[in-house]
Motif scaffolding. Structure first.
Motif, PDB file in Angstrom:
ATOM      1  N   TYR A 419      33.601  29.787  44.767  1.00 18.89           N
ATOM      2  CA  TYR A 419      33.126  28.866  45.800  1.00 18.89           C
ATOM      3  C   TYR A 419      33.775  27.509  45.616  1.00 18.89           C
ATOM      4  CZ  TYR A 419      30.471  25.531  48.407  1.00 18.89           C
ATOM      5  OH  TYR A 419      30.143  24.514  49.268  1.00 18.89           O
ATOM      6  N   LYS A 420      34.243  26.963  46.728  1.00 18.40           N
ATOM      7  CA  LYS A 420      34.793  25.613  46.718  1.00 18.40           C
ATOM      8  C   LYS A 420      34.721  25.047  48.133  1.00 18.40           C
ATOM      9  CE  LYS A 420      39.207  23.218  45.985  1.00 18.40           C
ATOM     10  NZ  LYS A 420      40.624  23.382  45.587  1.00 18.40           N
ATOM     11  N   ASN A 421      34.317  23.812  48.259  1.00 26.01           N
ATOM     12  CA  ASN A 421      34.346  23.078  49.529  1.00 26.01           C
ATOM     13  C   ASN A 421      33.845  23.847  50.753  1.00 26.01           C
ATOM     14  OD1 ASN A 421      35.674  21.453  47.758  1.00 26.01           O
ATOM     15  ND2 ASN A 421      37.448  21.053  49.064  1.00 26.01           N
ATOM     16  N   GLY A 422      32.732  24.522  50.619  1.00 25.53           N
ATOM     17  CA  GLY A 422      32.152  25.181  51.788  1.00 25.53           C
ATOM     18  C   GLY A 422      32.626  26.601  52.034  1.00 25.53           C
ATOM     19  N   TYR A 423      33.523  27.090  51.191  1.00 23.68           N
ATOM     20  CA  TYR A 423      34.078  28.434  51.404  1.00 23.68           C
ATOM     21  C   TYR A 423      33.938  29.316  50.172  1.00 23.68           C
ATOM     22  CZ  TYR A 423      36.219  26.910  55.745  1.00 23.68           C
ATOM     23  OH  TYR A 423      36.418  26.452  57.014  1.00 23.68           O
ATOM     24  N   VAL A 424      33.797  30.609  50.438  1.00 18.10           N
ATOM     25  CA  VAL A 424      33.799  31.594  49.364  1.00 18.10           C
ATOM     26  C   VAL A 424      35.052  32.449  49.513  1.00 18.10           C
ATOM     27  CG1 VAL A 424      32.563  33.507  48.269  1.00 18.10           C
ATOM     28  CG2 VAL A 424      31.289  31.717  49.453  1.00 18.10           C
ATOM     29  N   ILE A 425      35.752  32.623  48.408  1.00 18.74           N
ATOM     30  CA  ILE A 425      36.882  33.541  48.388  1.00 18.74           C
ATOM     31  C   ILE A 425      36.481  34.715  47.509  1.00 18.74           C
ATOM     32  CG2 ILE A 425      39.299  33.862  47.725  1.00 18.74           C
ATOM     33  CD1 ILE A 425      39.396  31.556  49.469  1.00 18.74           C
ATOM     34  N   THR A 426      36.546  35.905  48.062  1.00 15.06           N
ATOM     35  CA  THR A 426      36.180  37.089  47.291  1.00 15.06           C
ATOM     36  C   THR A 426      37.427  37.903  46.994  1.00 15.06           C
ATOM     37  OG1 THR A 426      33.992  37.096  48.269  1.00 15.06           O
ATOM     38  CG2 THR A 426      34.726  39.165  47.301  1.00 15.06           C
ATOM     39  N   SER A 427      37.528  38.346  45.761  1.00 14.16           N
ATOM     40  CA  SER A 427      38.717  39.091  45.334  1.00 14.16           C
ATOM     41  C   SER A 427      38.743  40.475  45.954  1.00 14.16           C
ATOM     42  CB  SER A 427      38.718  39.254  43.817  1.00 14.16           C
ATOM     43  OG  SER A 427      37.779  40.245  43.432  1.00 14.16           O
ATOM     44  N   LYS A 443      40.138  40.056  34.439  1.00  8.97           N
ATOM     45  CA  LYS A 443      40.485  38.762  33.834  1.00  8.97           C
ATOM     46  C   LYS A 443      41.732  38.162  34.481  1.00  8.97           C
ATOM     47  CE  LYS A 443      40.275  39.844  29.375  1.00  8.97           C
ATOM     48  NZ  LYS A 443      40.201  39.655  27.912  1.00  8.97           N
ATOM     49  N   GLU A 444      42.699  39.045  34.747  1.00  9.59           N
ATOM     50  CA  GLU A 444      43.934  38.656  35.437  1.00  9.59           C
ATOM     51  C   GLU A 444      43.588  38.015  36.801  1.00  9.59           C
ATOM     52  OE1 GLU A 444      46.696  42.163  35.017  1.00  9.59           O
ATOM     53  OE2 GLU A 444      46.727  42.122  37.204  1.00  9.59           O
ATOM     54  N   THR A 445      42.617  38.611  37.489  1.00 11.65           N
ATOM     55  CA  THR A 445      42.251  38.137  38.823  1.00 11.65           C
ATOM     56  C   THR A 445      41.518  36.796  38.762  1.00 11.65           C
ATOM     57  OG1 THR A 445      42.087  40.433  39.488  1.00 11.65           O
ATOM     58  CG2 THR A 445      41.147  38.826  40.987  1.00 11.65           C
ATOM     59  N   ILE A 446      40.649  36.633  37.782  1.00 14.40           N
ATOM     60  CA  ILE A 446      39.959  35.345  37.633  1.00 14.40           C
ATOM     61  C   ILE A 446      40.997  34.250  37.401  1.00 14.40           C
ATOM     62  CG2 ILE A 446      38.426  33.944  36.171  1.00 14.40           C
ATOM     63  CD1 ILE A 446      36.866  36.488  35.554  1.00 14.40           C
ATOM     64  N   HIS A 447      41.910  34.547  36.496  1.00 12.11           N
ATOM     65  CA  HIS A 447      42.933  33.565  36.164  1.00 12.11           C
ATOM     66  C   HIS A 447      43.765  33.213  37.401  1.00 12.11           C
ATOM     67  CE1 HIS A 447      46.023  31.497  33.849  1.00 12.11           C
ATOM     68  NE2 HIS A 447      46.918  32.186  34.555  1.00 12.11           N
ATOM     69  N   HIS A 448      44.200  34.250  38.103  1.00  9.00           N
ATOM     70  CA  HIS A 448      45.063  34.051  39.262  1.00  9.00           C
ATOM     71  C   HIS A 448      44.355  33.269  40.374  1.00  9.00           C
ATOM     72  CE1 HIS A 448      48.149  34.816  42.196  1.00  9.00           C
ATOM     73  NE2 HIS A 448      47.326  35.492  42.976  1.00  9.00           N
ATOM     74  N   LEU A 449      43.152  33.700  40.721  1.00 10.12           N
ATOM     75  CA  LEU A 449      42.481  33.069  41.866  1.00 10.12           C
ATOM     76  C   LEU A 449      42.020  31.644  41.570  1.00 10.12           C
ATOM     77  CD1 LEU A 449      40.437  35.983  43.489  1.00 10.12           C
ATOM     78  CD2 LEU A 449      42.595  35.003  44.225  1.00 10.12           C
ATOM     79  N   THR A 450      41.552  31.391  40.349  1.00 10.79           N
ATOM     80  CA  THR A 450      41.129  30.022  40.050  1.00 10.79           C
ATOM     81  C   THR A 450      42.341  29.086  40.081  1.00 10.79           C
ATOM     82  OG1 THR A 450      41.189  30.576  37.698  1.00 10.79           O
ATOM     83  CG2 THR A 450      39.034  30.490  38.715  1.00 10.79           C
ATOM     84  N   LYS A 451      43.474  29.593  39.621  1.00 10.35           N
ATOM     85  CA  LYS A 451      44.690  28.781  39.635  1.00 10.35           C
ATOM     86  C   LYS A 451      45.175  28.576  41.076  1.00 10.35           C
ATOM     87  CE  LYS A 451      49.262  29.440  38.328  1.00 10.35           C
ATOM     88  NZ  LYS A 451      50.192  30.472  37.954  1.00 10.35           N
ATOM     89  N   LEU A 452      45.223  29.682  41.804  1.00 11.93           N
ATOM     90  CA  LEU A 452      45.739  29.655  43.174  1.00 11.93           C
ATOM     91  C   LEU A 452      44.959  28.674  44.051  1.00 11.93           C
ATOM     92  CD1 LEU A 452      47.896  31.173  44.821  1.00 11.93           C
ATOM     93  CD2 LEU A 452      46.179  32.868  45.405  1.00 11.93           C
ATOM     94  N   PHE A 453      43.649  28.710  43.964  1.00 15.03           N
ATOM     95  CA  PHE A 453      42.837  27.877  44.840  1.00 15.03           C
ATOM     96  C   PHE A 453      42.329  26.617  44.141  1.00 15.03           C
ATOM     97  CE2 PHE A 453      42.554  32.152  46.692  1.00 15.03           C
ATOM     98  CZ  PHE A 453      43.085  31.867  47.936  1.00 15.03           C
ATOM     99  N   GLU A 454      42.889  26.343  42.980  1.00 15.61           N
ATOM    100  CA  GLU A 454      42.512  25.156  42.211  1.00 15.61           C
ATOM    101  C   GLU A 454      40.998  25.016  42.074  1.00 15.61           C
ATOM    102  OE1 GLU A 454      44.782  22.228  44.412  1.00 15.61           O
ATOM    103  OE2 GLU A 454      46.322  22.259  42.858  1.00 15.61           O
ATOM    104  N   VAL A 455      40.398  26.085  41.588  1.00 16.19           N
ATOM    105  CA  VAL A 455      38.952  26.077  41.378  1.00 16.19           C
ATOM    106  C   VAL A 455      38.692  25.836  39.896  1.00 16.19           C
ATOM    107  CG1 VAL A 455      36.854  27.472  41.457  1.00 16.19           C
ATOM    108  CG2 VAL A 455      38.509  27.607  43.323  1.00 16.19           C
ATOM    109  N   LYS A 456      37.851  24.827  39.635  1.00 10.61           N
ATOM    110  CA  LYS A 456      37.459  24.556  38.253  1.00 10.61           C
ATOM    111  C   LYS A 456      35.962  24.801  38.147  1.00 10.61           C
ATOM    112  CE  LYS A 456      41.175  21.317  37.452  1.00 10.61           C
ATOM    113  NZ  LYS A 456      41.707  21.401  38.858  1.00 10.61           N
ATOM    114  N   PRO A 457      35.592  26.039  37.802  1.00 11.62           N
ATOM    115  CA  PRO A 457      34.176  26.411  37.847  1.00 11.62           C
ATOM    116  C   PRO A 457      33.304  25.493  36.992  1.00 11.62           C
ATOM    117  CG  PRO A 457      35.553  28.336  37.417  1.00 11.62           C
ATOM    118  CD  PRO A 457      36.437  27.137  37.295  1.00 11.62           C
ATOM    119  N   GLU A 458      32.185  25.079  37.604  1.00  6.75           N
ATOM    120  CA  GLU A 458      31.220  24.269  36.856  1.00  6.75           C
ATOM    121  C   GLU A 458      30.021  25.121  36.475  1.00  6.75           C
ATOM    122  OE1 GLU A 458      30.985  20.260  39.136  1.00  6.75           O
ATOM    123  OE2 GLU A 458      32.268  21.648  40.254  1.00  6.75           O
TER     124      GLU A 458
END
Ligand code: ZN
Ligand code: ZN
Ligand code: FE
Length: 765
Positions: A419-427, A443-458
């Motif tokens: 989740y970021k800025n009002g949107y959910v991206i689902t793998s 794990k590969e997917t978490i790494h890729h998607l957080t990097k791709l969409f610049e998500v820094k999970p809190e």
């Protein structure tokens, strides 16, 4: 401030337009550029977070409404507009119309899913003198690979797996011309400069001459080939050659699991299956999923014991070229049992078959084909992956928060959501995480998607289960960690998707295989009174033992014994289906149940289906894949029957317990009278639909609830879904289900996000 028209200020008219949605990397800016030229506008267009911003100016009074209408109606096929805002602006006398560069990192950029070859590229590929004649990597801004080739954003050629290919002069000219349909098409390529296909002997890696047409003739001769697609390799063979299909099944270690077919065109599909208008529309759509279609003619060995066959149309130029020579092939994902789809030769694809039809454009992110059924003109996803991922989901306004969230899903059929800025991206579908290879993929997917969409999970969210890999991953992350009960997460997924506002209470009907319950038992036939913040267990299927634990899900006869013993107080009547089980096994399982040895309790609806399927003589002794027994039961059910079996609701306080003792007793009586399984199955389906309606009536009476939510893997059952929905709608209930996501465990991570948003929102006040 919205205005109908541009307002004249000093020397001319000007307006700012902002378009939100998937409008980046899909040819939207060049489209605006061309449209502005048509209207003789000056100004600029640029990418911003969530969309594009457009400034237009004109000295003369102009048809601004026409411009806005064209913007909606003529937009590039890959774009999806969610909202358009416009207001008048002050005239600055800009001299021309330009496409402005956006600064990196300034926006939350979306990336389009992978899209099938478009009509124009297809025409061009088949047109002899064209320089891309028969070129299997032809693409344009409206089509081609996206998600699977992007390494990071902004979406730019050097951030994709095309980085190793230097554009030739001709391609470069097209790429830089805003009037060309390949303007900024990042994967642009041609035979001179782009990727090349090669046919290899898998044992030696030696290249064989003849490329695609040779590959096709090998398939015709009865060979199995691994063919590299968008998100991974397919194993491909002639669908009408039973011997080779059987061989393929040996390789994949699958005796009965249905195999997907790729057909040259709709006409070919119609020879073997019935097709509705809606099914046609989705089959030919740019997303090109696999659709399960009602059988017209059996193709031996493809989908035994079921009434549907899985079809898709070609989606890459390479597929089209292959199907020039063939009309119907098996195209099943190339994975070893319980591992993700393979994307590189090094992963051992050569061990599975003798020939590889491969190419040198690397796949960065793997993705399986998406699979769906069409129910009441809407998709019902069995698997959401290629073509749909990573299309974002907007959340209800009331739940928007400034924090980033990572939700990890469950364990089986996992997905993750961000989740970021009002949107959910689902793998995409990631598979079962108790398999090591799938866990790596996760794990590969978490790494890729957080990097791709610049998500820094809190915050990180997982299931309640203490031993799921996802739960452990969350605990190790060092982030604040929320846990959400499995069925509660299920129920919240459609609420988020349909943007149901907070405070609305619903009755969530979660009919499912397994979800760890708060009492430690295996929940799976659940009726929850829920909103985003919490749930109350309103009713559930009465617990029965699962003799052998996990084994009970693999061997449906175990559940049959469990249900019979429950119904007959341990004195078993004569049941024909049980004759298939050896006396020894029967005795062992019975004593396991009696002595409560390795027999956890469960309210699973999936296991009830297993038991009934076995009793009706439809299920094998041991299933090969999840839901095999229920799918056979559904396939057998006769349409148009109204009869059902009895059941009872026990208890006078929450949670009520739904007992199927009467159902089992009457069903066995029917079977003893040799009533056909098709009728028994229909009556069983009708019984469950009546259970749902009765519980909905009670929830309405006691709690004033009018919205019923269908979730859980059992709702992939088209017959149950349609029947229960129509009965409820006759009573004016509002019935919701996930449309863009699967109702199975793939949507757990979305529900977890919904919970997290609400929790963080209310915490902050
Ligand atoms: Zn195209
Ligand atoms: Zn080129
Ligand atoms: Fe589930």
């Amino acid at each position: 401030m919205k205005t109908k028209n541009m307002i004249k200020r000093s020397k001319g008219y000007a307006a700012d337009v902002v378009v939100f949605g998937v409008v980046q990397g899909v040819g939207f800016r060049p489209f605006i550029y061309r449209l502005a030229h048509e209207y003789q506008y000056k100004g600029w267009v640029k990418n911003i977070g969530f969309g594009v911003e457009i400034r237009i100016e004109s000295e003369k009074k102009t048809d601004f409404e026409g411009f806005l209408k064209d913007l909606q109606e003529k937009k590039p096929p890959l774009s999806q507009i969610e909202e358009t805002i416009h207001k008048s602006a002050s005239f600055q006398n800009i001299k021309d119309f330009t496409i402005k560069k956006s600064k990196p990192g300034e926006s939350f950029v979306f990336i389009s899913p992978d899209i099938s070859i478009c009509e124009e590229c297809h025409q061009e590929m088949m047109n002899h003198p064209d320089r891309r004649f028969h070129y299997p990597f032809i693409n344009c801004t409206n089509c081609g690979p996206r998600y699977t080739i992007v390494k990071s954003l902004p979406y730019d050629r050097k951030q994709t797996t095309m980085q190793g290919f230097k554009m030739c002069q001709d391609c470069g000219t097209e790429y830089t011309n805003p009037h060309d349909r390949r303007y900024h098409a990042q994967p642009i390529a041609c035979p001179v400069c782009g990727p090349q296909v090669s046919l290899l002997l898998s044992k030696t890696g030696k290249e064989i001459k003849g490329g695609i047409s040779k590959a096709a003739s090998l398939i015709k001769q009865g060979q199995i080939l691994a063919v590299k697609g968008l998100g991974g390799f397919h194993l491909i063979c002639d669908a009408k050659n039973y011997e080779v299909v059987r061989h393929l099944r040996e390789i994949k270690e699958r005796k009965t699991k249905p195999l997907a077919l790729m057909a040259r065109d709709l006409t070919t599909i119609e020879k073997y299956a019935f097709l509705s208008t809606e099914e046609k529309r989705i089959l030919v759509s740019a997303r090109r999923p696999i659709i399960l279609l009602k059988k017209k003619r059996e193709i031996k060995g493809i989908a035994p014991f079921l009434d549907e066959t899985a079809f898709m149309l070609p989606y890459t130029p390479l597929h089209y070229l292959l199907l020039e020579h063939l009309d119907l092939i098996v195209a099943t994902s190339s994975n070893k049992k319980d591992a993700p789809i393979m994307k590189e030769e090094e992963e051992g694809i050569g061990e599975l078959c003798d020939y590889l039809l491969t190419h040198d454009r690397p796949i960065h992110m793997r993705a399986d084909d998406s699979v769906l059924r069409v129910v009441n003109s809407e998709p019902l996803f069995l698997r959401r992956a290629r073509g749909y991922v990573p299309y974002p989901q907007r959340v209800p306004k009331e739940l928007e928060i400034p924090h980033h969230i990572l939700a990890l899903g469950g364990e089986l059929k996992d997905t993750i959501s961000l989740y970021k800025n009002g949107y959910v991206i689902t793998s995409q579908f990631l598979g079962d995480l108790d398999e090591y290879q799938n866990y790596k993929y996760f794990k590969e997917t978490i790494h890729h998607l957080t990097k791709l969409f610049e998500v820094k999970p809190e915050v990180v969210i997982s299931d309640l289960h203490p031993n799921f890999h996802t739960t452990r991953y969350a605990q190790k992350s060092g982030l604040p960690h929320f846990q959400v009960q499995h069925h509660f997460a299920h129920v919240l997924a459609p609420l988020l998707e349909h943007k149901i506002p907070p405070q609305n209470k619903v009755l969530g009907v979660s009919l499912d295989g397994y979800g760890y319950g708060e009492d430690g038992q295996a929940w799976g036939g659940e009726f929850l009174l829920a909103d985003y913040s919490s749930y109350k267990r309103f009713a559930h299927f009465k617990y029965v033992p699962l003799p052998g634990g996990d084994l009970a899900a693999k061997q449906p006869w175990r559940m049959a014994i469990s249900y019979i013993m429950d119904a007959f107080d341990s004195k078993l009547p004569e049941v024909k289906a049980l004759e298939r089980i050896s006396k020894n096994k029967l005795k062992t399982v019975m004593s396991m149940i009696e002595q409560k040895i390795n027999s956890p309790l469960s309210s699973s609806c999936g296991r009830l289906f297993d038991a009934v399927s076995f009793l009706a003589g439809l299920s094998p002794l041991e299933v090969e894949f999840e839901a095999e027994a229920p799918m056979r039961l559904e396939s057998a059910a006769k349409d148009g029957k109204e009869e059902s079996y009895g059941f009872s609701v026990e208890g006078n306080k929450l949670p009520y317990q739904i007992s199927f003792t009467q159902t089992i007793k009457s069903l066995l009586k029917d079977l003893a009278k040799e009533i056909p399984p098709s009728l028994v199955s229909a009556k069983f389906h009708n019984t469950l639909a009546r259970v749902i309606v009765l519980m909905a009536d009670r929830a309405r009476k006691d709690y004033g609830i009018n919205t019923v939510v269908f979730v859980g893997g059992v709702f992939l059952n088209k017959k149950l879904l349609q029947r229960a929905k129509s009965l409820l709608e006759r009573k004016k209930f509002n019935v919701l289900r996930t449309i863009n996501y699967s109702p199975n465990d793939e949507s757990i991570s979305i529900g977890q996000i919904a919970y997290g948003l609400n929790k963080l929102k209310t915490k902050k006040g």
